[in-house]
Design a protein around this motif. Structure first.
Motif, PDB file in Angstrom:
ATOM      1  N   ILE A   1     -10.172   4.200  -4.902  1.00  0.00           N
ATOM      2  CA  ILE A   1     -11.192   3.557  -4.068  1.00  0.00           C
ATOM      3  C   ILE A   1     -11.245   2.049  -4.282  1.00  0.00           C
ATOM      4  O   ILE A   1     -11.425   1.278  -3.337  1.00  0.00           O
ATOM      5  N   PHE A   2     -11.042   1.605  -5.515  1.00  0.00           N
ATOM      6  CA  PHE A   2     -11.126   0.176  -5.808  1.00  0.00           C
ATOM      7  C   PHE A   2      -9.758  -0.506  -5.929  1.00  0.00           C
ATOM      8  O   PHE A   2      -9.671  -1.659  -6.325  1.00  0.00           O
ATOM      9  N   GLY A   3      -8.692   0.218  -5.569  1.00  0.00           N
ATOM     10  CA  GLY A   3      -7.400  -0.420  -5.414  1.00  0.00           C
ATOM     11  C   GLY A   3      -6.591  -0.626  -6.672  1.00  0.00           C
ATOM     12  O   GLY A   3      -5.558  -1.308  -6.634  1.00  0.00           O
ATOM     13  N   ALA A   4      -7.020  -0.045  -7.790  1.00  0.00           N
ATOM     14  CA  ALA A   4      -6.189  -0.127  -8.991  1.00  0.00           C
ATOM     15  C   ALA A   4      -4.919   0.689  -8.822  1.00  0.00           C
ATOM     16  O   ALA A   4      -3.927   0.461  -9.529  1.00  0.00           O
ATOM     17  N   HIS A   5      -4.954   1.637  -7.884  1.00  0.00           N
ATOM     18  CA  HIS A   5      -3.775   2.440  -7.573  1.00  0.00           C
ATOM     19  C   HIS A   5      -3.688   2.595  -6.065  1.00  0.00           C
ATOM     20  O   HIS A   5      -4.685   2.883  -5.395  1.00  0.00           O
ATOM     21  N   ASN A   6      -2.498   2.427  -5.525  1.00  0.00           N
ATOM     22  CA  ASN A   6      -2.252   2.570  -4.093  1.00  0.00           C
ATOM     23  C   ASN A   6      -1.971   4.042  -3.792  1.00  0.00           C
ATOM     24  O   ASN A   6      -1.029   4.611  -4.342  1.00  0.00           O
ATOM     25  N   PRO A   7      -2.769   4.700  -2.937  1.00  0.00           N
ATOM     26  CA  PRO A   7      -2.577   6.145  -2.711  1.00  0.00           C
ATOM     27  C   PRO A   7      -1.216   6.439  -2.102  1.00  0.00           C
ATOM     28  O   PRO A   7      -0.720   5.711  -1.238  1.00  0.00           O
ATOM     29  N   SER A   8      -0.619   7.537  -2.566  1.00  0.00           N
ATOM     30  CA  SER A   8       0.695   7.943  -2.057  1.00  0.00           C
ATOM     31  C   SER A   8       0.803   9.442  -1.834  1.00  0.00           C
ATOM     32  O   SER A   8       1.864   9.941  -1.485  1.00  0.00           O
ATOM     33  N   GLY A   9      -0.279  10.187  -2.055  1.00  0.00           N
ATOM     34  CA  GLY A   9      -0.243  11.631  -1.859  1.00  0.00           C
ATOM     35  C   GLY A   9      -0.121  11.995  -0.392  1.00  0.00           C
ATOM     36  O   GLY A   9      -0.526  11.229   0.499  1.00  0.00           O
ATOM     37  N   ARG A  10       0.458  13.160  -0.141  1.00  0.00           N
ATOM     38  CA  ARG A  10       0.621  13.673   1.222  1.00  0.00           C
ATOM     39  C   ARG A  10       0.208  15.143   1.236  1.00  0.00           C
ATOM     40  O   ARG A  10       0.441  15.869   0.259  1.00  0.00           O
ATOM     41  N   LEU A  11      -0.358  15.580   2.330  1.00  0.00           N
ATOM     42  CA  LEU A  11      -0.896  16.944   2.383  1.00  0.00           C
ATOM     43  C   LEU A  11       0.206  17.996   2.236  1.00  0.00           C
ATOM     44  O   LEU A  11       1.193  17.972   2.974  1.00  0.00           O
ATOM     45  N   PRO A  12       0.024  18.951   1.316  1.00  0.00           N
ATOM     46  CA  PRO A  12       0.997  20.042   1.168  1.00  0.00           C
ATOM     47  C   PRO A  12       0.681  21.253   2.041  1.00  0.00           C
ATOM     48  O   PRO A  12       1.372  22.258   1.968  1.00  0.00           O
TER      49      PRO A  12
END
Length: 759
Positions: free
Chosen positions: A582-593
């Protein structure tokens, strides 16, 4: 006080954190038991029994087969029968202690099953995200890395007498229907993803480091529940009596591939047969499935175990045989080696006396069981003198292991909506945050089922409060959300710079023995979300914590809701991972399985219909992204990032000749992937394939995926090695797999490339 500003409640927040990090709910063992749990259970202890020196089965210089043969020939018939069940007997005269086969390690060492005990010696173990979220990372190296950590902690616990060596994990069933309560335990709906997860996690669990013996095992994995098992309790229909009617085509191209990969690619030491019947025959009594396929075609090097009390169930509940002796005999003759339960131990002897089985059949079964224990070093004497002997409590819940749990959650979280690039929030501009919802400050919910006591929880509220000042309102008493604290929630959202609503489910909504009947958020959750969004001063982020998918069309289409995240059941460090996204310390990369269907889908599709392919005659729409072409809320492999990526095709053939004898043609698809934004990120490259429209072929099918990390404005190469027979063959209506000539289309993002297969 509900709704009070968090800066006035730092003491309370700290207290909650302290309690959650130090209180282990399942440390129920007595102090005396804890003190005595200091030595592993093992056979061939020379210090305790000098006679073991002369036993062939204790001779480590011999191979597994002669050692097992020596052991089996030394046993009496009654002793042999005692090794057909999970609570294996001890044989004191031979220096063999009792052994408990049943331990679980779905996403960390678990207290489910009698083989594991948490005490003051080892009070907890690393609890990774529930499998469905780890699968959403689409990171095959992560699957194996988690397995490696889990097996290290399992061995460490074994060395101090708190765990066994045989773990009945992973669950690699296909998540066929979105209502299935155990879908959370699986890698999702796609056969390739489930297969890659199965092989990767099994390798992580079993692979021995620094050993020249490729046959040795660190711990023994078990792929379950074989097969076509994906219904527990739906509208009164129970898994114990359900008869899964499965076509040969669906069996071979959907239900079986993860199990095949588990055995063939992962070299799993065990397969567990399931409760259900398949086409009229209980899986644990089906010789074609067990002896014919698992042991015969796939060459299982290990043992076949029943799901707990499955043999009893096929007699008592399914009435498959007239007598318990026939049930025992049928299972053993089908290829079952070990019964989780007492049924085989109680009735196999009588079955033998009645001539239904022979002693050689019992010998075969226990030979497979003993061979697995031999490979684990159980008969090699004191484990402290063996490969993993130095592992102990210090190796459980290490900071490195907990960091991996955090990273796994980060990699799996899926960003589904991000209007106006509302996320990430800035901790500099956001001075106050309303945190609302029944899952906002949960602990155990985050670790799903088949859990163990975690090292230390970080709840969503704790994770967010570590970044900015928060105003916390539960909104509902629990996820059932039968009544809502609407005024307090609206007040918090109206005053805060941003609002995060953390909603979803828990084990009271979806779990083993409980399937859902709809896809709607429970109770008044939709009302709470919608009404809060109407008055919120700043951006509104909806976080769905769940195992299965929900129809959240109302939130997707609501312009006042800027962002939506799905976080699965994110494990012990889930709250920190959510805050990082939420605060951008990590860029989301998950994809729906899995596919997120609308509610209308389940209103017209019975969960009992096992067909994957659509049937125009009946109006059945098909299942999964491979066969279903109707409306979706969100599709398989969907997910957003804080940056953007482009794909450029660099190399791919346009024509392949199949006139190559017995050798399957292979080729490469080479891509250039470019991170076009300024933010570093990880990106999964999916290679989909659309075959010729023949034999009920899928609309598209995943044949490969790779995860790459690229800095802002950086480019990288991705290469897929495609084997025509392995990757581009189709299963026809009678279960035969063949390659079809003609046009085959590959998809990577918006790219399309046609390949023509000719003679």
């Amino acid at each position: 006080m509900v709704g009070a500003k968090s800066r006035l409640n730092l003491v309370a927040v700290f207290f909650l954190w302290f309690v959650s990090s130090s209180q282990f709910s399942h440390v129920a063992a007595e102090e005396e038991e804890s003190r005595s749990a200091s030595l592993a259970v093992f056979a061939c202890d020379v210090a305790d029994n000098l006679k073991t020196v002369s036993y062939g089965f204790c001779n480590r210089t011999l191979g597994v087969d002669p050692r097992v043969s020596d052991l089996v020939h030394r046993l009496t018939l009654d002793e042999k029968l005692g090794f057909l069940v999970n609570k294996g007997i001890g044989v004191a005269r031979l220096g063999i202690p009792a052994y408990e086969w049943w331990s679980e390690a779905l996403h960390g060492v678990s207290y489910i099953g009698p083989g594991v005990h948490f005490t003051n010696i080892v009070p907890a173990a690393t609890s990774f995200p529930q499998v469905i979220l780890t699968a959403a990372s689409f990171n095959a190296s992560l699957f194996e890395a988690i397995g490696k950590v889990v097996s290290t902690e399992a061995r460490a616990m074994y060395n101090v007498g708190l765990a066994g060596l045989t773990y009945w994990s992973p669950n690699v069933n296909i998540f066929r229907d979105p209502r299935w309560g155990r879908g959370q335990e699986t890698p999702g709906e796609d056969p390739l993803l489930a297969s890659k997860y199965a092989a990767g996690y099994v390798k992580g669990l079993q692979k021995t480091e620094g050993s020249d013996d490729s046959d040795s095992l660190k711990v023994a994995a078990c792929c379950k529940h074989y097969t076509a098992y994906d219904l527990d309790n739906w509208k009164g229909i129970q898994r114990y009596t359900f008869d899964a009617k499965v076509s040969k085509q669906d069996m071979d191209d959907t239900y079986q591939p993860p199990f095949k990969s588990c055995v063939v690619d992962g070299n799993a030491a065990s397969v567990m047969c399931s409760y259900n019947k398949v086409n009229g025959i209980p899986t644990c009594a089906d010789p074609k499935l067990l002896a014919g396929t698992v042991r015969g075609k796939w060459k299982l090097n290990g043992y076949i175990v029943s799901d707990c009390d499955s043999v009893k169930v096929l007699f008592n509940d399914q009435h498959y045989t007239k007598t318990p002796e026939q049930a025992a005999a049928n299972s053993i003759l089908a290829g079952l080696d070990l019964d989780c339960g007492a049924f085989l131990g109680d009735h196999a002897g009588t079955a033998l006396a009645q001539g239904l089985i022979k002693e050689a059949d019992v010998d075969r079964a226990i030979t497979n069981n003993f061979a697995t224990l031999m490979r684990l070093g159980f008969f090699d004497g004191d484990p402290r003198k063996l490969a993993y002997g130095k592992l102990g409590p210090k190796d459980v819940c290490s900071q490195e292991n907990q960091n991996l749990a955090l990273e796994a959650a980060r990699q799996g979280i899926v960003l589904l909506k991000n209007d106006r690039n509302s996320l990430p929030l800035s901790s500099k501009s956001i001075k106050s945050l309303a945190v609302i919802g029944p899952n906002a400050n949960v602990t155990k919910t985050m670790i799903g089922n088949y859990e163990g006591t975690p090292c230390r929880y970080v709840t969503p509220l704790q994770g967010l409060t570590a970044v900015v000042s928060t105003d916390y309102v539960p909104g509902c008493g629990d996820v059932a959300c039968n009544s809502i604290q609407l005024d307090q929630a609206k007040k918090a959202a109206a005053e805060a710079d941003a609002t995060v609503l953390i909603m979803g489910s828990d084990q009271s909504i979806e779990r083993e023995s409980l399937d859902r009947v709809d896809l709607l958020l429970p109770g008044e959750q939709p009302t709470l979300i919608t009404e809060v969004a109407k008055v919120a001063k700043g951006p509104v982020v909806v976080v769905i914590m769940s195992g299965g998918p929900f129809d959240i069309s109302f939130a997707k289409s609501d312009h006042r809701i800027s962002s939506i995240l799905w976080v699965g059941f994110p494990g012990e460090k889930g709250g920190a991972a959510i805050a990082d996204i939420i605060f951008g310390a990590h860029n989301p990369s998950g994809r729906l399985p899995v596919t997120w269907y609308p509610q209308s889908y389940v209103e017209k599709v019975a969960m009992t219909d096992m067909n994957m392919r659509p049937d125009p005659a009946t109006g059945f729409p098909g299942r999964s992204y491979r066969f279903y072409t109707g409306e979706v809320v969100y599709g398989f492999s969907e997910g957003l990032s804080y940056t953007t990526y482009t794909h450029t095709l660099m190399e791919a053939p346009k024509t392949i000749s199949m006139d190559s004898g017995d050798v399957s043609p292979g080729f490469k698809i080479r891509l250039l992937v470019n991170n076009t934004g300024k933010i570093d990120g990880s990106h999964t490259v999916f290679l989909f394939w659309s075959p010729p429209a023949i034999h009920g072929a899928p609309n598209k099918h995943l044949v490969g995926f790779q995860k790459v990390h690229l800095r802002g404005r950086e480019s990288g190469n991705v290469v897929f090695d495609v084997n025509v027979h392995r990757d581009l063959s189709l299963v026809n209506e009678v279960g035969d797999r063949k390659v079809e000539l003609g046009s085959h289309v590959f998809h990577v993002g918006s790219l399309r490339h046609s390949l023509n297969l000719v003679l």
